[in-house]
Design an enzyme around this catalytic site. Structure first.
Site, PDB file in Angstrom:
ATOM      1  N   ARG A  85     -91.404   0.741 -31.165  1.00  0.00           N
ATOM      2  CA  ARG A  85     -90.443   1.683 -31.747  1.00  0.00           C
ATOM      3  C   ARG A  85     -89.168   0.980 -32.192  1.00  0.00           C
ATOM      4  NH1 ARG A  85     -93.174   3.992 -27.769  1.00  0.00           N
ATOM      5  NH2 ARG A  85     -94.001   6.110 -28.017  1.00  0.00           N
ATOM      6  N   HIS A 110     -94.867   1.785 -34.628  1.00  0.00           N
ATOM      7  CA  HIS A 110     -96.044   1.022 -35.071  1.00  0.00           C
ATOM      8  C   HIS A 110     -96.173   0.929 -36.584  1.00  0.00           C
ATOM      9  CE1 HIS A 110     -97.081   0.471 -31.017  1.00  0.00           C
ATOM     10  NE2 HIS A 110     -97.913   1.467 -30.827  1.00  0.00           N
ATOM     11  N   HIS A 184    -104.169  -3.335 -30.543  1.00  0.00           N
ATOM     12  CA  HIS A 184    -103.924  -2.139 -29.734  1.00  0.00           C
ATOM     13  C   HIS A 184    -105.207  -1.589 -29.102  1.00  0.00           C
ATOM     14  CE1 HIS A 184    -101.780   1.630 -28.669  1.00  0.00           C
ATOM     15  NE2 HIS A 184    -100.694   0.921 -28.868  1.00  0.00           N
ATOM     16  N   THR A 185    -106.066  -2.488 -28.642  1.00  0.00           N
ATOM     17  CA  THR A 185    -107.284  -2.047 -27.956  1.00  0.00           C
ATOM     18  C   THR A 185    -106.948  -1.513 -26.565  1.00  0.00           C
ATOM     19  OG1 THR A 185    -108.810  -3.463 -29.164  1.00  0.00           O
ATOM     20  CG2 THR A 185    -109.423  -2.902 -26.918  1.00  0.00           C
ATOM     21  N   TYR A 186    -107.640  -0.421 -26.191  1.00  0.00           N
ATOM     22  CA  TYR A 186    -107.530   0.151 -24.851  1.00  0.00           C
ATOM     23  C   TYR A 186    -108.735  -0.302 -24.030  1.00  0.00           C
ATOM     24  CZ  TYR A 186    -104.096   3.602 -26.588  1.00  0.00           C
ATOM     25  OH  TYR A 186    -103.001   4.235 -27.120  1.00  0.00           O
ATOM     26  N   GLU A 304    -100.683  -5.528 -25.221  1.00  0.00           N
ATOM     27  CA  GLU A 304    -100.158  -5.747 -26.568  1.00  0.00           C
ATOM     28  C   GLU A 304     -99.295  -7.014 -26.583  1.00  0.00           C
ATOM     29  OE1 GLU A 304     -98.566  -1.898 -28.218  1.00  0.00           O
ATOM     30  OE2 GLU A 304     -99.250  -1.182 -26.251  1.00  0.00           O
TER      31      GLU A 304
END
Length: 340
Positions: A85, A110, A184-186, A304
């Protein structure tokens, strides 16, 4: 047997979307599509069974669905031009105030309304059965989401036989601008749809960046000691973690780890980026994709690797400004192995 699979996954804005799967000799599979540079799947073999270790979908249409986009969590995407942000969408570049688009409350999040996560990237090169990689390219025009300069970005995903996924980021600009990319993989290493609050997290650093109520950084770096953000030893994930940890180890050392004792999967992360931002997925929407893990609060956790989110507003942070004479060059590696 090492191999690369390619298939048509869909179309977007008149362009073909292709899914590319890299499979190493150990049976680990990483699937990437050129829409958003999104990692759709990482399957890791444990005791002869391949466990899906990330959140995502098996169809392209689900990535565009209203239910997913309403509380959009950026599953698996490349984030740009700026990760995180920027308060009010305002920053200063070479002494001049820059007003960026504002897409999340009173902040830019983002990269704006349609960041790099929602673009069809060019597939520049795909490896072969000996070298498992794919190179993606996106040209961001001058003024996109308020950012100055035309920026040319390439992202390379590569998988080796040591079960290590590497992401390399490169960028050039023709005007001074901001460039701060991340992945931004979870991750969720459970064999079923349980959330990640049973996972152990370790971050090899003693400071963190606190947030304002609007989740923009305050500019401070505080000690983790006596806080729930003390992950210097492996402890279970706190539900609302969403904090940046400045890297305090070398790029060859492990900056963070995720461990699931149920599946015996461990992941070690290394990077040359200044920050490891950990997000525990508190606001992940509830979804029930067919054939994949259901999602919801704390369904996955992000590692991240990036620069400080609002760096140009805080001179004490390493700058995220990119000038024409410079090259943006960073990497992150995600090494999977059995936890013993």
């Amino acid at each position: 047997m090492k191999q690369i699979h390619k298939k048509t996954f869909g179309t977007y804005a008149g362009k073909n979307v292709t899914l590319i799967t890299l499979e190493n000799s150990k049976g680990m599979e990483v699937s990437i599509m050129n829409y958003g540079g999104i990692i759709t799947s990482i399957k890791y073999p444990v005791n002869g069974k391949k466990i899906e270790t990330v959140l995502g979908f098996d169809t392209f249409e689900e990535y565009l669905s209203e239910a997913y986009r309403k509380e959009y969590p950026y599953f698996g995407a490349i984030i740009g031009r700026n990760a995180g942000r920027i308060k009010g969408g305002k920053t200063t570049l070479n002494g001049k105030e820059l007003q960026l688009t504002v897409n999340h409350g009173a902040a830019q999040l983002h990269g704006g309304f349609q960041g790099f996560d929602s673009k069809v990237w060019e597939i520049v090169e795909v490896g072969d059965s000996q070298n498992l990689f794919v190179v993606l390219k996106y040209i961001s025009p001058d003024g996109e989401e308020g950012f100055p300069g035309e920026v040319v970005v390439t992202v390379t995903y590569s998988l080796n036989d040591d079960n290590e996924l590497r992401v390399d980021y490169h960028g050039k600009t023709d005007k001074p601008t901001i460039l701060n990319l991340t992945q931004h993989t979870y991750f969720n290493f459970n064999s079923d749809s349980k959330n990640i609050l049973n996972h152990l997290l370790q971050v090899n650093g003693n400071r963190y960046s606190p947030l304002n109520p609007d989740y923009s950084p305050t500019g401070e770096l505080l000690l983790v000691e006596n806080t729930y953000l003390d992950y210097r030893k492996p402890v279970t994930v706190h539900p609302d973690i969403d904090n940046a940890f400045p890297r305090q180890v070398s790029e060859n050392e492990v900056v963070g780890s995720l461990i699931c004792e149920e599946s015996n999967i461990r992941m070690d992360v290394r990077t040359n980026q200044p920050v490891l931002h950990i997000y525990g997925g508190y606001y992940v929407p509830e979804l029930h994709p067919e054939g994949r893990k259901s999602t919801g609060q704390n369904a996955g956790i992000c590692f991240e690797c990036q620069g400080f989110a609002d760096a140009l507003n805080y001179p004490q942070f390493p700058s995220t400004q990119l000038n024409p004479e410079d090259e943006y060059s960073y990497f992150a590696t995600f090494h999977f192995f059995e936890n013993k």
